[in-house]
Scaffold this motif. Structure first.
Motif, PDB file in Angstrom:
ATOM      1  N   ASP A 546      40.818  37.978  55.080  1.00  0.00           N
ATOM      2  CA  ASP A 546      41.072  37.564  56.459  1.00  0.00           C
ATOM      3  C   ASP A 546      42.031  38.542  57.139  1.00  0.00           C
ATOM      4  OD1 ASP A 546      39.549  35.341  55.978  1.00  0.00           O
ATOM      5  OD2 ASP A 546      40.969  33.940  56.859  1.00  0.00           O
ATOM      6  N   GLY A 547      41.779  38.810  58.391  1.00  0.00           N
ATOM      7  CA  GLY A 547      42.644  39.707  59.140  1.00  0.00           C
ATOM      8  C   GLY A 547      42.396  41.169  58.870  1.00  0.00           C
ATOM      9  N   SER A 548      41.266  41.493  58.218  1.00  0.00           N
ATOM     10  CA  SER A 548      41.009  42.897  57.878  1.00  0.00           C
ATOM     11  C   SER A 548      40.822  43.751  59.126  1.00  0.00           C
ATOM     12  CB  SER A 548      39.789  43.015  56.967  1.00  0.00           C
ATOM     13  OG  SER A 548      38.630  42.498  57.605  1.00  0.00           O
ATOM     14  N   GLY A 549      40.253  43.169  60.188  1.00  0.00           N
ATOM     15  CA  GLY A 549      40.082  43.923  61.421  1.00  0.00           C
ATOM     16  C   GLY A 549      41.420  44.279  62.035  1.00  0.00           C
ATOM     17  N   TYR A 550      42.322  43.302  62.105  1.00  0.00           N
ATOM     18  CA  TYR A 550      43.669  43.545  62.643  1.00  0.00           C
ATOM     19  C   TYR A 550      44.385  44.613  61.829  1.00  0.00           C
ATOM     20  CZ  TYR A 550      48.471  42.610  64.150  1.00  0.00           C
ATOM     21  OH  TYR A 550      49.748  42.740  64.639  1.00  0.00           O
ATOM     22  N   ARG A 551      44.375  44.455  60.501  1.00  0.00           N
ATOM     23  CA  ARG A 551      45.111  45.400  59.650  1.00  0.00           C
ATOM     24  C   ARG A 551      44.568  46.817  59.791  1.00  0.00           C
ATOM     25  NH1 ARG A 551      44.717  40.987  56.142  1.00  0.00           N
ATOM     26  NH2 ARG A 551      42.998  41.955  54.986  1.00  0.00           N
ATOM     27  N   MET A 552      43.238  46.939  59.901  1.00  0.00           N
ATOM     28  CA  MET A 552      42.665  48.272  60.015  1.00  0.00           C
ATOM     29  C   MET A 552      42.977  48.895  61.377  1.00  0.00           C
ATOM     30  SD  MET A 552      41.117  50.713  58.505  1.00  0.00           S
ATOM     31  CE  MET A 552      40.333  50.021  57.038  1.00  0.00           C
ATOM     32  N   VAL A 553      42.946  48.087  62.436  1.00  0.00           N
ATOM     33  CA  VAL A 553      43.244  48.620  63.761  1.00  0.00           C
ATOM     34  C   VAL A 553      44.694  49.070  63.844  1.00  0.00           C
ATOM     35  CG1 VAL A 553      43.499  48.012  66.204  1.00  0.00           C
ATOM     36  CG2 VAL A 553      41.409  47.401  64.982  1.00  0.00           C
ATOM     37  N   GLU A 554      45.639  48.259  63.320  1.00  0.00           N
ATOM     38  CA  GLU A 554      47.045  48.672  63.400  1.00  0.00           C
ATOM     39  C   GLU A 554      47.295  49.902  62.540  1.00  0.00           C
ATOM     40  OE1 GLU A 554      50.034  46.034  61.980  1.00  0.00           O
ATOM     41  OE2 GLU A 554      49.227  45.890  59.956  1.00  0.00           O
ATOM     42  N   MET A 555      46.599  50.008  61.408  1.00  0.00           N
ATOM     43  CA  MET A 555      46.757  51.182  60.553  1.00  0.00           C
ATOM     44  C   MET A 555      46.172  52.419  61.217  1.00  0.00           C
ATOM     45  SD  MET A 555      48.098  51.901  57.673  1.00  0.00           S
ATOM     46  CE  MET A 555      48.128  53.152  56.403  1.00  0.00           C
ATOM     47  N   LEU A 556      45.002  52.279  61.804  1.00  0.00           N
ATOM     48  CA  LEU A 556      44.398  53.403  62.509  1.00  0.00           C
ATOM     49  C   LEU A 556      45.256  53.825  63.704  1.00  0.00           C
ATOM     50  CD1 LEU A 556      40.661  52.303  62.390  1.00  0.00           C
ATOM     51  CD2 LEU A 556      41.589  54.394  61.377  1.00  0.00           C
ATOM     52  N   GLY A 557      45.878  52.845  64.366  1.00  0.00           N
ATOM     53  CA  GLY A 557      46.754  53.181  65.484  1.00  0.00           C
ATOM     54  C   GLY A 557      47.869  54.109  65.060  1.00  0.00           C
ATOM     55  N   ALA A 558      48.557  53.770  63.974  1.00  0.00           N
ATOM     56  CA  ALA A 558      49.643  54.619  63.481  1.00  0.00           C
ATOM     57  C   ALA A 558      49.108  55.966  63.013  1.00  0.00           C
ATOM     58  CB  ALA A 558      50.381  53.916  62.349  1.00  0.00           C
ATOM     59  N   THR A 559      47.991  55.951  62.314  1.00  0.00           N
ATOM     60  CA  THR A 559      47.413  57.187  61.779  1.00  0.00           C
ATOM     61  C   THR A 559      47.043  58.155  62.892  1.00  0.00           C
ATOM     62  OG1 THR A 559      46.535  55.979  59.864  1.00  0.00           O
ATOM     63  CG2 THR A 559      45.526  58.093  60.383  1.00  0.00           C
ATOM     64  N   LEU A 560      46.387  57.639  63.917  1.00  0.00           N
ATOM     65  CA  LEU A 560      45.949  58.494  65.016  1.00  0.00           C
ATOM     66  C   LEU A 560      47.123  58.953  65.885  1.00  0.00           C
ATOM     67  CD1 LEU A 560      42.698  56.502  65.649  1.00  0.00           C
ATOM     68  CD2 LEU A 560      42.800  58.912  65.002  1.00  0.00           C
ATOM     69  N   LEU A 561      48.168  58.125  65.971  1.00  0.00           N
ATOM     70  CA  LEU A 561      49.385  58.564  66.659  1.00  0.00           C
ATOM     71  C   LEU A 561      50.013  59.754  65.934  1.00  0.00           C
ATOM     72  CD1 LEU A 561      51.638  55.569  67.815  1.00  0.00           C
ATOM     73  CD2 LEU A 561      50.678  57.422  69.195  1.00  0.00           C
ATOM     74  N   ASP A 562      50.114  59.658  64.640  1.00  0.00           N
ATOM     75  CA  ASP A 562      50.670  60.751  63.846  1.00  0.00           C
ATOM     76  C   ASP A 562      49.905  62.049  64.117  1.00  0.00           C
ATOM     77  OD1 ASP A 562      51.767  62.358  61.796  1.00  0.00           O
ATOM     78  OD2 ASP A 562      50.375  61.534  60.315  1.00  0.00           O
ATOM     79  N   LEU A 563      48.585  61.981  64.074  1.00  0.00           N
ATOM     80  CA  LEU A 563      47.782  63.184  64.292  1.00  0.00           C
ATOM     81  C   LEU A 563      47.935  63.703  65.716  1.00  0.00           C
ATOM     82  CD1 LEU A 563      44.557  62.216  62.326  1.00  0.00           C
ATOM     83  CD2 LEU A 563      46.249  63.931  61.682  1.00  0.00           C
ATOM     84  N   ALA A 564      48.050  62.790  66.689  1.00  0.00           N
ATOM     85  CA  ALA A 564      48.222  63.232  68.081  1.00  0.00           C
ATOM     86  C   ALA A 564      49.518  64.017  68.252  1.00  0.00           C
ATOM     87  CB  ALA A 564      48.194  62.021  69.015  1.00  0.00           C
ATOM     88  N   TRP A 565      50.604  63.501  67.704  1.00  0.00           N
ATOM     89  CA  TRP A 565      51.887  64.202  67.823  1.00  0.00           C
ATOM     90  C   TRP A 565      51.837  65.571  67.147  1.00  0.00           C
ATOM     91  CZ3 TRP A 565      55.524  63.352  71.138  1.00  0.00           C
ATOM     92  CH2 TRP A 565      55.783  62.055  71.617  1.00  0.00           C
ATOM     93  N   HIS A 566      51.132  65.655  66.057  1.00  0.00           N
ATOM     94  CA  HIS A 566      51.177  66.887  65.268  1.00  0.00           C
ATOM     95  C   HIS A 566      50.006  67.820  65.525  1.00  0.00           C
ATOM     96  CE1 HIS A 566      54.150  64.399  62.986  1.00  0.00           C
ATOM     97  NE2 HIS A 566      54.811  65.502  63.298  1.00  0.00           N
ATOM     98  N   ARG A 567      49.248  67.518  66.598  1.00  0.00           N
ATOM     99  CA  ARG A 567      48.252  68.476  67.075  1.00  0.00           C
ATOM    100  C   ARG A 567      48.765  69.223  68.303  1.00  0.00           C
ATOM    101  NH1 ARG A 567      42.633  65.233  65.803  1.00  0.00           N
ATOM    102  NH2 ARG A 567      41.561  67.192  65.467  1.00  0.00           N
TER     103      ARG A 567
END
Length: 697
Positions: A546-567
């Motif tokens: 349960d909540g796998s969609g939420y957990r994946m979206v919040e994880m992807l949010g942080a992951t993609l933020l990291d890549l945005a800053w470091h591109r």
């Protein structure tokens, strides 16, 4: 008598923390740098032609005193930081960085390594691990800038020192901000929904912080705070989430991390450009199993769409539940509360009530340690006579059966557990090595696990949430990676693998948390002593997805933020941290007002405080790709089995960085990892069970 100036006489070289004081650190660091410089200078000045034996082996032996002092400084700053320790850390961070550059970029030493590297194809008498060490030292130095001219090396050293200082500054600001923003309330009823022991602990925390008669909730590192799932008062939930997401914000100029992270990303981008890369992310990924930023983009893009679909379905259910309570403006601070309610209705699982079944010592002895004992034949023996980096830390001797079923054992390492949150301890959870395993040096491993469990009220048992149980299994997976290392050279020891695969063994170890044979052993009521009822076990297992969609979206949010800053390209400026963050999330298709990133930029400690995850936070998902496939291998072949454990240990855990860890996976599975197991784990699959993930471009 400075105890850091000589090797510890305690078992396996455990640092003598009881004898070490802050005033010992600076002299030991100074002496360590001087000794290391002399050792490296001797290697560079050797008149004999460069060989593996006269260059690489002495490099591996060098720096022992400095490593010892740096290890102790790191442990103290992370676990019991004070103003004095922070000052030492801030003062020595750029000095240590400059020292590292002087050693790594030394042109005479690099010329010797380059010659050895070029002659590898025709060199005989080297083991595969010897050859791996040559490749590793050569690549380390090339990526660090050893091929730059003198002016380039000088500028690189300046940039590295500035980066080190900014990372230290970010960590210190964040620690102060987190402490100052801990939620303080006046009345116990404002914490309605929390257990009696949690409310008592909040009262105790407030009193210790100088607020007697009030109640304080400390902030854990991620955006989502555990209490959000249980607090019935919406205003308290709103205040708690606001406190969390406001860390490092501009409202308090004394703890505003924005200027620091903006300069830090700009300096990292300039350094990447100096080294010939388009941005920091490209410079990092060049040395990872992903191989290219484009490969990461492709992988993440295959997760964003399915995650959003599942999260939207979850949201619809929660909005309806909130509407039944008269809430027509469902918000981010409501999600965890109504998700817990939905989970309880669907599976009859009450997360707060479950804490009664997860006592820390029982989870450790009958869960975390028991799984490792079954899989690998080890035994954990507590050593109360040994002292860790704080009085709250506990030390275990790790003993290994000579053979399955044998009575004779040998000591293979020490494990230090530091489980409680406290003032001066950084947030989150992590594993650290106090002593690296090395056959060359004759060292056995000493590793630590550091968690941040809220201390109980006096006289109360230490009860864990499901997430804290998972964290205990996860971090012990890292510990096993260090403890089971069997390599010759320190540079290749334990977790010295590419950053984007280092989470693989630890995430595999989470599998045993829900293993049917194990869960009833460690999930036992502190009131009755009875195990978690079978119906509840089944409900917990059913609810785990349960909540796998939420957990994946919040994880992807942080992951993609990291890549945005470091591109960011060299010279590219960011004027507004929050506007940049919002635009990056929108551009990636992951912006969601109800699901903030697991870490927002201003408190993203993993990527801005020197934890090593800058442009590498994607590694949690990348490693989970391999972990999910390996977990299916365990399940398909019987699970908690000594033969399987020995195979995983020999091919993955024991080899450290002495070989490609993905080659170990291929030996287990007979193929490359596939994305199907990861999608199935999170309920994101569309029936595709065979599509292979691209692990190299």
């Amino acid at each position: 008598m400075n105890p850091l100036l000589h090797a510890s006489t305690l078992p396996l070289g455990l640092p003598d923390f009881a004898a070490i004081s802050p005033e010992h650190l600076a002299p030991a660091l100074d002496a360590g740098m001087a000794e290391h410089r002399a050792e490296v200078a001797a290697i560079a000045a050797d008149p004999a032609p460069p060989t593996f034996v006269n260059t690489l082996v002495p490099l591996e032996r060098s720096g022992a005193l400095l490593d010892r002092a740096m290890t102790v400084l790191g442990a103290l700053v992370a676990n019991r930081s004070t103003d004095e320790l922070r000052a030492i850390d801030a003062a020595y961070s750029p000095l240590l960085c400059a020292h590292h550059d002087a050693v790594t970029l030394d042109p005479a030493v690099f010329a010797r390594i380059e010659a050895i590297h070029q002659s590898l194809p025709t060199t005989t008498g080297l083991t595969p691990e010897d050859r791996r060490l040559v490749e590793r030292h050569h690549r380390d130095r090339v990526l660090a800038g050893a091929r730059l001219d003198e002016a380039g090396r000088a500028r690189l050293t300046e940039l590295n020192q500035r980066i080190a200082a900014l990372q230290t500054r970010f960590e210190q600001l964040l620690l102060r901000s987190a402490e100052s923003r801990a939620l303080l309330v006046d009345r116990a009823d404002e914490l309605d929904g929390l257990s009696a022991d949690a409310i008592a602990a909040a009262a105790d925390a407030a009193e210790r912080a100088g607020h007697p008669g009030r109640y304080q909730l400390a902030l854990v590192l991620p955006t989502g705070q555990p209490a959000l799932a249980r607090l019935t008062r919406r205003a308290t939930r709103q205040a708690l989430l606001a406190a969390s997401t406001g860390r490092g914000g501009p409202h308090d100029p004394d703890t505003d991390t924005g200027p620091v992270l903006r300069e830090l990303t700009a300096v990292r981008a300039e350094r990447a450009g100096l080294l010939g890369f388009a941005g920091h992310a490209d410079s990092v990924v060049a040395d990872q199993t992903a191989g290219s930023v484009e490969a990461i983009d492709d992988f993440l893009s295959r997760l964003v769409g399915p995650a959003r679909v599942v999260a939207d379905a979850e949201r619809a259910e929660l909005v309806a539940l909130a509407a039944a309570d008269g809430i027509d403006d469902f918000a981010a601070h409501d999600w965890a509360f109504y998700a817990q309610r939905a989970r309880g209705r669907r599976h009859q699982v009450d997360a707060a009530a479950l804490r009664e079944y997860f006592k820390l010592d029982t989870v450790l002895q009958e869960g975390v340690f028991a799984a490792a004992e079954r899989l690998y034949g080890i035994r954990m023996v507590e050593r109360p006579d040994l002292v860790g980096h704080t009085a709250q830390a506990r030390v275990w001797e790790v003993r290994q059966q000579a053979a399955p079923g044998a009575d004779d054992e040998q000591t293979i390492g020490l494990f230090v557990g530091d489980f409680f949150a406290r003032e001066g301890k950084r947030g989150g959870a992590w594993m650290n090595s106090l002593v690296l395993q090395s056959d060359l040096l004759g060292d056995k491993p000493v590793v630590t696990n550091n968690l941040n469990i809220a201390p109980p009220a006096p006289g109360q048992p230490v009860l864990l949430t499901l997430d804290e149980v998972r964290t205990a299994f996860h971090e012990f997976g890292h510990a096993l990676h260090g403890l089971f290392s069997r390599v010759r050279y320190p540079r290749l020891s334990g977790t010295a693998v590419p950053r984007d695969i280092v989470e693989y063994p630890s995430q595999v170890n989470e599998l045993w948390m829900y293993w049917p044979e194990l869960l009833p052993r460690f999930a036992r009521s502190v009131v009755t002593g009875e195990p978690l009822p079978p119906a509840q076990v089944a409900a917990v297992l059913a609810a785990s997805r349960d909540g796998s969609g939420y957990r994946m979206v919040e994880m992807l949010g942080a992951t993609l933020l990291d890549l945005a800053w470091h591109r960011l390209a060299p010279g590219e400026q960011v004027d507004d941290v929050d506007a940049f963050e919002a635009a990056a999330l929108e551009r990636a298709g992951i912006a969601d007002p109800h699901i903030p990133p697991r870490y927002r930029s201003r408190y993203f400690q993993h990527i801005f405080a020197g934890a090593g995850y800058a442009a590498g936070y994607y590694s949690y998902l990348w490693a989970e790709l391999v972990d999910a496939d390996t977990s299916e291998w365990f399940v398909e072949n019987g699970g908690l089995d000594r033969d399987l454990g020995d195979r995983f240990r020999a091919g993955i855990l024991a080899v450290g960085g002495s070989r490609d860890i993905l080659d170990g996976f291929r030996e287990l599975r007979g193929r490359d990892p596939e994305i199907g197991p990861l999608l199935r784990r999170h309920g994101l699959d569309s029936g595709d069970r065979t599509e292979s993930a691209t692990l190299r471009p």
